[in-house]
Scaffold this active site. Structure first.
Site: not given
Length: 395
Positions: A68, A71, A128
């Protein structure tokens, strides 16, 4: 006390200059350089944000799955779209079936559910949310695939040579979705340097959002995945990531005494190690850095100007000067020298650069502060000269 030495002379490429030798100044003095830390994490990179200088690296260019932490690029593109006027924070985004179908960490958006851009930013940065990231990607580019093309294009522009994205959230466990610790530091720096207000979101520990669907309204609590916010002084971001494929990753940032450091750890063996070693690397980064502020910049006298009725123009500094060192330099040895253009001619605009205050340690130049015109100066015309001559003759 300071001893100020002013000299006026003519030299090539400058009209005149003065040197200010500082005996005592108000600065943050350099800290002693610490020994490089020993860490279990196989891949890491530490960067100072204002200069982009790498302070520590360990296998920083090896290609890895970022989970993640992907991102960070998604968030950068969202902020850039906001900056360009393509988005507004209060603009509504509708969740698609594809966005809802995302697994992993999510905020449980429903098909057809509408949330504002700002709410989805919080969902991405704080919790997230994979579903929130895909919803924003589709809203900006029309599809996640098109958005990923923008991500890869931006990565190339930033010099992220070991990076290729396959999705916008890091959920895809593909060997074709990769980056490196150094590249994560690069994109994190770009976000923090250009959009420092992003930490207003990444610093939120918990916040409620409201789901409004055909089933009614319900509250959902976003909880930050970055535990360093609670345990490391000055930490206010940035993004965690973990999958069984990527292991434990983190791009952490902290700010102390005007210095901002990024600490990236990738493929840490467990979550506890990830946070502990990111904090250790932040400590090392701060130990390497010291910052000098010139709080008593020398006064400037008006300078001669040619081609105008007035013979001189006032000058000023547009800002205060600061210098960040990562090498333990002795700030008491800093000297300042004002250098002006050899010839300053009208017309001049207010704020137009006419010289620089140059800072040095020994022979090494460490920075410049522009010196600009304090007012606009018009070029004298024929009748201005006639009137001036007539006035002088009449005296």
């Amino acid at each position: 006390m300071k001893r100020v030495i002013e000299r006026i002379t003519k030299k090539r490429r400058r009209a005149w200059f003065f040197t200010v030798l500082m005996v005592a100044v108000s600065v943050v003095l350099p800290a002693a350089k610490a020994a490089e830390p020993e860490i279990q994490t196989p891949h890491a990179c530490v960067m100072e944000v204002s200069t982009g200088e790498i302070l520590y690296e360990k296998n920083a260019d090896e290609r890895l799955h970022p989970a993640s932490v992907t991102k960070v690029m998604t968030v950068l593109l969202i902020f850039e779209a906001l900056d360009e006027g393509k988005l507004k924070l209060d603009e509504e985004v509708t969740t698609s079936a594809h966005a809802k179908s995302m697994g992993g960490s999510q905020v449980f958006l429903e098909v057809g559910e509408k949330q504002t851009v700002e709410t989805l930013l919080k969902c991405i940065i704080i919790a997230s949310g994979n579903d929130a990231a895909v919803a924003m990607a589709e809203h900006i580019a029309g599809s996640e695939e098109a958005f990923v093309e923008l991500m890869n294009q931006r990565a190339a522009e930033l010099g992220m040579e070991q990076t290729h994205f396959m999705d916008c959230c890091g959920l895809t466990e593909s060997k074709e979705h990769y980056t490196s610790a150094r590249d994560v530091a690069l994109v994190s720096r770009e976000l923090l340097r250009n959009y420092p207000n992003c930490v207003e979101y990444s610093d939120i520990w918990m916040e409620d959002i409201t789901h409004v669907t055909a089933k009614g309204s319900s509250l959902f609590t976003l909880t930050n995945t970055n535990k360093l916010l609670r345990s490391y002084d000055g930490c206010d971001g940035l993004k965690t990531g973990s999958t069984s494929y990527a292991k434990y990753c983190l791009s952490a940032t902290a700010r102390r005494d005007g210095i901002r450091i990024i600490s990236v750890v990738m493929t840490a063996p467990d979550s506890k190690t990830r946070f502990a070693e990111a904090g250790k690397l932040l400590n090392y980064g701060f130990s390497r850095c010291s910052i000098y502020y010139d709080e008593e910049m020398p006064e400037l006298s008006p300078v001669p100007v040619k081609g105008a009725i007035q013979t001189e123009v006032g000058v000023r500094y547009p800002d205060e000067f600061s210098y960040l060192s990562t090498t333990g330099e002795d700030f008491t040895q800093i000297t300042r020298e004002a250098e002006f253009l050899e010839e300053i001619k009208a017309p001049l605009e207010e704020g137009q650069e006419v010289g620089s205050l140059v800072y040095r340690i020994g022979e090494k130049e460490i920075g410049r502060m522009p010196i600009v015109a304090a007012e606009a100066v018009e070029k004298a015309g024929y009748f201005d000269w006639v009137n001036a001559a007539w006035g002088a003759w009449m005296i």
